[in-house]
Scaffold this active site. Structure first.
Site, PDB file in Angstrom:
ATOM      1  N   CYS A  96     -14.422   2.905 -28.113  1.00 41.59           N
ATOM      2  CA  CYS A  96     -15.680   3.604 -28.194  1.00 41.59           C
ATOM      3  C   CYS A  96     -16.562   3.663 -26.685  1.00 41.59           C
ATOM      4  CB  CYS A  96     -16.607   2.610 -29.089  1.00 41.59           C
ATOM      5  SG  CYS A  96     -16.007   2.324 -30.693  1.00 41.59           S
ATOM      6  N   GLY A 106       0.707  -1.325   0.177  1.00 42.84           N
ATOM      7  CA  GLY A 106       0.050  -0.114   0.072  1.00 42.84           C
ATOM      8  C   GLY A 106       0.788   1.174  -0.035  1.00 42.84           C
TER       9      GLY A 106
HETATM   10  N1  LLP Z   1      -1.328  -7.101  -0.267  1.00 44.29           N
HETATM   11  C1  LLP Z   1      -2.608  -7.118  -0.729  1.00 44.29           C
HETATM   12  C2  LLP Z   1      -3.261  -7.806   0.140  1.00 44.29           C
HETATM   13  C3  LLP Z   1      -3.310  -6.195  -1.534  1.00 44.29           C
HETATM   14  O1  LLP Z   1      -4.721  -6.317  -1.827  1.00 44.29           O
HETATM   15  C4  LLP Z   1      -2.529  -5.361  -2.313  1.00 44.29           C
HETATM   16  C5  LLP Z   1      -3.190  -4.465  -3.413  1.00 44.29           C
HETATM   17  C6  LLP Z   1      -1.188  -5.433  -2.013  1.00 44.29           C
HETATM   18  C7  LLP Z   1      -0.590  -5.909  -1.239  1.00 44.29           C
HETATM   19  C8  LLP Z   1      -0.242  -4.231  -2.934  1.00 44.29           C
HETATM   20  O2  LLP Z   1      -0.558  -3.003  -2.851  1.00 44.29           O
HETATM   21  P1  LLP Z   1       0.571  -1.782  -3.461  1.00 44.29           P
HETATM   22  O3  LLP Z   1       1.859  -1.941  -2.501  1.00 44.29           O
HETATM   23  O4  LLP Z   1       0.510  -2.034  -4.874  1.00 44.29           O
HETATM   24  O5  LLP Z   1      -0.262  -0.521  -3.198  1.00 44.29           O
HETATM   25  N2  LLP Z   1      -5.454  -1.225  -9.330  1.00 44.29           N
HETATM   26  C9  LLP Z   1      -5.270  -0.091  -8.234  1.00 44.29           C
HETATM   27  C10 LLP Z   1      -4.499  -0.816  -7.082  1.00 44.29           C
HETATM   28  C11 LLP Z   1      -5.197  -2.214  -6.252  1.00 44.29           C
HETATM   29  C12 LLP Z   1      -4.508  -2.723  -5.296  1.00 44.29           C
HETATM   30  C13 LLP Z   1      -5.116  -3.921  -4.875  1.00 44.29           C
HETATM   31  N3  LLP Z   1      -4.198  -4.685  -3.560  1.00 44.29           N
HETATM   32  C14 LLP Z   1      -4.387   0.937  -8.756  1.00 44.29           C
HETATM   33  O6  LLP Z   1      -4.130   0.760 -10.098  1.00 44.29           O
HETATM   34  O7  LLP Z   1      -4.468   1.976  -8.017  1.00 44.29           O
END
Ligand code: LLP
Length: 425
Positions: free
Chosen positions: A354, A245
Site C-alpha cells: 500500500c 563497487g
Molecule cells: N565494500 C564496502 C565497504 C561497501 O560498503 C560495499 C557496498 C561493498 C564493498 C560492495 O559494493 P559492490 O561491489 O556490491 O558495489 N543497496 C545498494 C548498494 C549498496 C552498497 C553498499 N556498500 C544497491 O542496491 O544498489
C-alpha cells in the site's frame, strides 16, 4: 565465455530457464515470489576477478551484504574467497559456513559495537577496516582487554567523486565514511605506538555501481601514495584494500562485457600500485559477482486500467526487491513464457504493497501477459533478498540455487508464523 546472464529462453514453447532448469517448473514447485540464482554463473564471475588479478597478490573478499545466503557464502568459501563483512551478524554467517574462513575476513562499517569487535577479535579475522578515531580507541581497548592483537587498515576517504546514485556514493568528504586521507598519516603514527594494534593496510571504498575504471584508479593512486609515506615512516603496510563497487549494466539493450570491464578495472588498480613493492590487494566486490546470477520470479495477479493507464499487479512487491523504489533502479522485466504474437503493452509494473512507491517499473513496454503468467525481474541477485523486509506483514520469498541440472531450495519461504513467533502480545 558465458552470457551476461544465466537466464535464457529455450525449448518449445519458448520459456525462460536458469541454465538448464525451467523457471516454470521451479515456480510450480516452490511457488512465487521466488529468488533463483545460478551457482555456475557466480563461479564464473569470481573466476573473472581471479584471472584479472592473477599477476598480483590478491584476495577477493566477497561483500556479504550483496547476498548473504549461507549456500552462496559456502560456495564462495569453497572457491577460496574471503569475505567483507559489516556487522556481527554477517560474521556469524561466515563462521556458520566455516570457522576457519575468519582468517579471510575483513570487517568494514562505520558503527562497530563492542560485542561485534570482541567477536571479530576472538575469531581471528584478517583485518579491521577502521572508519574513525573513536572506533580505533574502542578497538585498542577491547584488544588489550582480550589480549588479542588487531590488524588494522584505516579506511580513508579520498575525496573522489564517482558517478552513481547519491545514496550509494561514499568517497566524498561530505559522506560519513572513512577518515580524511590528509589526516591518516598522523593517525597511523599515533596508533603504531599501541602494542595491541598492528597497522597492516590502508583501505578505501568510493561507492557502488560505478561503471568506469577511472575513479577506482584515482582512489587507489591516492592510497598508494599514502602507503609509500607510511612505509617511509617505518610501518609495514602490506594490504591495499580497494573496496568494492564495480558496476554492471542493468539494461538489456545496452552492451556489457563483464570480461572487458574486469580487465579495465584490474588494469587501473595495478597501474596505481606499479611503484609499490610487495603489496597485496584486498578486493570487496559484491554486485559484480552475484547481481546478474539472480532473478526474482513472480506471478501476475491482476491487470488493471485506471483512465488511460495500465497496471500489471504482481505477487512480488517493494518489500521483496526495494531497488526500484529506493534508488529509482532499472531492472529488466520479462515474461517467463512469452505468449505467441503478444503485442506490447505499456504499463506500470507494481506490487500489492500500500504505497505509490511500490513499483518495479513505470510506463514500461512489456509483451502482453495475463493473470497467472510468470514474470522474471532480472539482475536481482545482489541487494534483493538481502534488503528484503516484512513490510505489510509479507513473509520473505524462498530462494533456489541452480547448479548444472540441479536446483535446490536454499531458503524456505517464510511463514506468517515465523513473523509472529518473535513477538510478545
Ligand atoms: N565494500 C564496502 C565497504 C561497501 O560498503 C560495499 C557496498 C561493498 C564493498 C560492495 O559494493 P559492490 O561491489 O556490491 O558495489 N543497496 C545498494 C548498494 C549498496 C552498497 C553498499 N556498500 C544497491 O542496491 O544498489
Amino acid at each position: 565465455m558465458l552470457p551476461v546472464r544465466p537466464f535464457v529462453y529455450s525449448g518449445k514453447p519458448t520459456s525462460l530457464a536458469c541454465g538448464e532448469v525451467s523457471l516454470e517448473a521451479l515456480a510450480k514447485k516452490y511457488n512465487t515470489p521466488l529468488y533463483v540464482y545460478s551457482a555456475d554463473h557466480i563461479r564464473y564471475r569470481l573466476g573473472l576477478f581471479t584471472q584479472a588479478f592473477a599477476t598480483q597478490k590478491h584476495l577477493v573478499c566477497y561483500a556479504v551484504k550483496a547476498n548473504s545466503a549461507l549456500a552462496i557464502l559456502k560456495l564462495f568459501d569453497r572457491l577460496g574467497a574471503g569475505f567483507d563483512i559489516v556487522s556481527g551478524g554477517e560474521l556469524e554467517r561466515v563462521l556458520a559456513v566455516n570457522k576457519a574462513a575468519a582468517a579471510r575476513v575483513v570487517f568494514s562499517g562505520v558503527g562497530k559495537t563492542s560485542p561485534e569487535i570482541d567477536l571479530a577479535l576472538r575469531s581471528g579475522i584478517l583485518l579491521f577496516n577502521v572508519e574513525s578515531e573513536g572506533e580505533l580507541d574502542l578497538l585498542a581497548e577491547r584488544a588489550a582487554k582480550l589480549k588479542k592483537s588487531a590488524r588494522i587498515a584505516l579506511r580513508v576517504n579520498p575525496d573522489i567523486f564517482a558517478e552513481t546514485h547519491p545514496y550509494i556514493s561514499t568517497g566524498l568528504r561530505e559522506h560519513k565514511f572513512g577518515i580524511d586521507i590528509h589526516r591518516a598519516r598522523a593517525v597511523y603514527r599515533d596508533v603504531a605506538k599501541n602494542r595491541w594494534i598492528e597497522p597492516a593496510g590502508v583501505s578505501v571504498h568510493i561507492g557502488s555501481q560505478i561503471r568506469t575504471a577511472d575513479p577506482f584508479g584515482a582512489a587507489a593512486s591516492r592510497v598508494a601514495a599514502l602507503i609509500r609515506q607510511l612505509r617511509s615512516d617505518g610501518l609495514p603496510i602490506r594490504f591495499l584494500d580497494a573496496g568494492g563497487g564495480l558496476g554492471i549494466e542493468y539494461h538489456l539493450d545496452l552492451p556489457f562485457h563483464p570480461e572487458e570491464k574486469i580487465q579495465q578495472y584490474a588494469a587501473a588498480l595495478k597501474q596505481a600500485v606499479s611503484e609499490l613493492e610487495d603489496i597485496q590487494f584486498l578486493l570487496e566486490p559484491g554486485r559484480f559477482l552475484v547481481a546478474q546470477a539472480g532473478a526474482l520470479i513472480t506471478r501476475v495477479l491482476y491487470l488493471k486500467k485506471n483512465g488511460k493507464k495500465h497496471f500489471l499487479i504482481l505477487d512480488a512487491a517493494m518489500n521483496d526487491l526495494i531497488r526500484p523504489a529506493l534508488y529509482q533502479a532499472h531492472h529488466e522485466i520479462i515474461p517467463v513464457t512469452p505468449r505467441k504474437g503478444a503485442r506490447k503493452l505499456v504499463a506500470d509494473i507494481v506490487g500489492p504493497v500500500c504505497e505509490t512507491g511500490d513499483f518495479f517499473a513505470r510506463d514500461r513496454a512489456i509483451p502482453a501477459v495475463q493473470p497467472g503468467d510468470l514474470i522474471a525481474i532480472l539482475d536481482a541477485g545482489a541487494y534483493g533478498q538481502s534488503l528484503a523486509s516484512n513490510y505489510n506483514s509479507r513473509p520473505r520469498p524462498a530462494e533456489v540455487l541452480v547448479e548444472g541440472k540441479r536446483a535446490r531450495l536454499i531458503r524456505r519461504r517464510e511463514s506468517v508464523d515465523d513473523l509472529l513467533g518473535v513477538e510478545i502480545s
